[in-house]
Design an enzyme around this catalytic site. Structure first.
Site, PDB file in Angstrom:
ATOM      1  CG  ASN A 175      -0.276  -0.071   2.504  1.00 11.25           C
ATOM      2  OD1 ASN A 175       0.488   0.824   2.836  1.00 11.25           O
ATOM      3  ND2 ASN A 175      -0.494  -1.144   3.256  1.00 11.25           N
ATOM      4  NE  ARG A 176      -0.511   6.719  -2.842  1.00 11.97           N
ATOM      5  CZ  ARG A 176      -1.253   7.820  -2.794  1.00 11.97           C
ATOM      6  NH1 ARG A 176      -2.565   7.720  -2.894  1.00 11.97           N
ATOM      7  NH2 ARG A 176      -0.706   9.002  -2.646  1.00 11.97           N
TER       8      ARG A 176
END
Ligand code: C5P
Length: 400
Positions: free
Chosen positions: A211-212
């Site tokens: 994920n970011r």
């Protein structure tokens, strides 16, 4: 407020080529908010000018001659008594020998004798000089007197040789100074467990579901906890960030690894700050060989990951304060309130990750602090470090 606001550091600079890095160190400490009084020895003046230090600290830098100036009779006592930390970087073999013997034949060694603040030393010299029994004996004596010694480290030396003798890098020395100056802070003696970064869930040996999350907010929380004097363990997902000096770092990859690490550490912690973006799902079975394109589009079946915070809050032995983070793209407050209750938290830090200047990857964040007792505090756009300080200060008040 800057982390070293109102802290006074006497930075002693002695005659080693690592003097040029001492200017960077003086600059870093000043940028952290400290008032840095530099004292150069006569040998250091051959390598670097007082003006260099004055330019980065905004304060007068002292040279050996000042010992014989109009303030000479009080200068060393004043500098020594006012200091919160006496840091000598670089510290040559000669100065170490003088300090160990209690000699006071220049402004720096005189100030060191007069100072009551902790002494921190960053030796720098050729490898052979460092290994010499005389230097080792000086360091042993100084350690026995309570001095902290950081470095030297191994690498290229000015002599052209390589070996152990390089001064520790300014960023690391500034980190050690920060830890020393935080002793006795509001979280002194408290154990703070912080998670940071995103987890990665393997699909096959080369691919992951990620994920970011950059880990920036979690690393800032670890730094802020250290700055308040806590003992900090940082459980981190994969990130390129460098852990703050003084934090105990545990690297994990998956949510299950993070759960195991957190559960093992939570019972002994006073506070858990769960800033990690834990993957909610993982491939139920990671392929043991790289999935080939020629085999067609694969179907990846997912399984639920454990909810780490929920598991911790259900333990009999758990941290007194549990803090969660809610990164939401819609219905921020309602979602955050729901998580505060369902995960059994004392506080939740809610942030709207759809904003450009807050949330993932950037250095700033805009959050709302929600607490169990119904309290709600909306903070303006702040640096992630400033957000971390606010979160820690609030969490520390819940510990009382
Ligand atoms: O449920 P959600 O992921 O939005 O909750 C966010 C909070 O819960 C964060 O503090 C996160 O670190 C934590 N969390 C967790 N275990 C998970 C998922 C999230 O502890 N599997």
């Amino acid at each position: 407020m800057l982390p070293l606001h109102a802290k006074r550091i006497v930075l002693g600079v002695t005659g080693s080529i690592a003097c040029y890095k001492a200017a960077d160190l003086a600059s870093k400490l000043t940028q952290l908010g400290a008032e840095v009084d530099v004292i150069l020895t006569a040998a250091a003046e051959h390598f670097i000018k007082p003006l260099t230090f004055q330019s980065v600290t905004g304060r007068r830098a002292y040279i050996d001659q000042d010992l014989w100036g109009p303030e000479g009779h009080v200068l060393h006592v004043k500098l020594g008594k006012d200091a919160d930390l006496l840091l000598i970087a670089p510290a040559t073999a000669n100065t170490l020998a003088k300090l160990a013997a209690g000699q006071a034949d220049n402004l720096l060694t005189l100030t060191a004798l007069a100072a009551t603040a902790p002494l921190m030393l960053a030796p720098a010299m050729d490898g052979g000089m460092f290994d010499h029994p005389a230097t080792q004996a000086s360091l042993e004596t100084l350690r026995a007197h309570g001095a902290q010694v950081h470095g030297p480290v191994s690498g290229h030396l000015a002599s052209g040789l390589s070996g152990v003798g390089r001064m520790l890098e300014p960023a690391e020395l500034a980190g050690h100074a920060r830890v020393a100056l935080s002793a006795g802070g509001p979280l002194a003696g408290r154990r703070v467990l912080v998670t940071a970064g995103g987890t990665q869930e393997p699909i096959d040996p080369v691919r992951v579901i990620a994920n970011r999350s950059s880990g920036k907010q979690g690393y800032a929380l670890a730094q802020a906890a250290l700055d308040l004097g806590a003992q900090v363990t940082l459980v981190s997902g994969p990130t390129a960030l460098i852990a703050p000096v003084g934090a105990h770092l545990l690297r994990v990859q998956t949510a299950v690894e993070m759960r195991d690490a957190v559960l093992a550490l939570a019972a002994a912690a006073d506070m858990l700050l769960m800033a990690a973006a834990v993957a909610d799902f993982r491939p139920s079975q990671a392929a043991d060989k790289k999935i080939k394109r020629a085999e067609g589009v694969p179907t990846v079946e997912l399984a639920a990951n454990p909810d780490i915070l929920k598991e911790v809050s259900q333990q009999a032995q758990k941290p007194r304060v549990l803090v969660g983070f809610a990164a939401e793209s819609n219905d921020l407050l309602a979602n955050a309130q729901g998580k505060l209750a369902s995960k059994g938290l004392d506080m939740i830090v809610a942030n709207d990750v759809s904003a450009q200047d807050a949330g993932f990857e950037v250095d700033t964040n805009r959050v709302i602090l929600l607490s169990k007792d119904g309290g709600q505090e909306e903070l303006p756009l702040l640096s992630k470090y400033e957000v971390a300080r606010k979160v820690l200060e609030k969490a520390a008040s819940l510990l009382k």
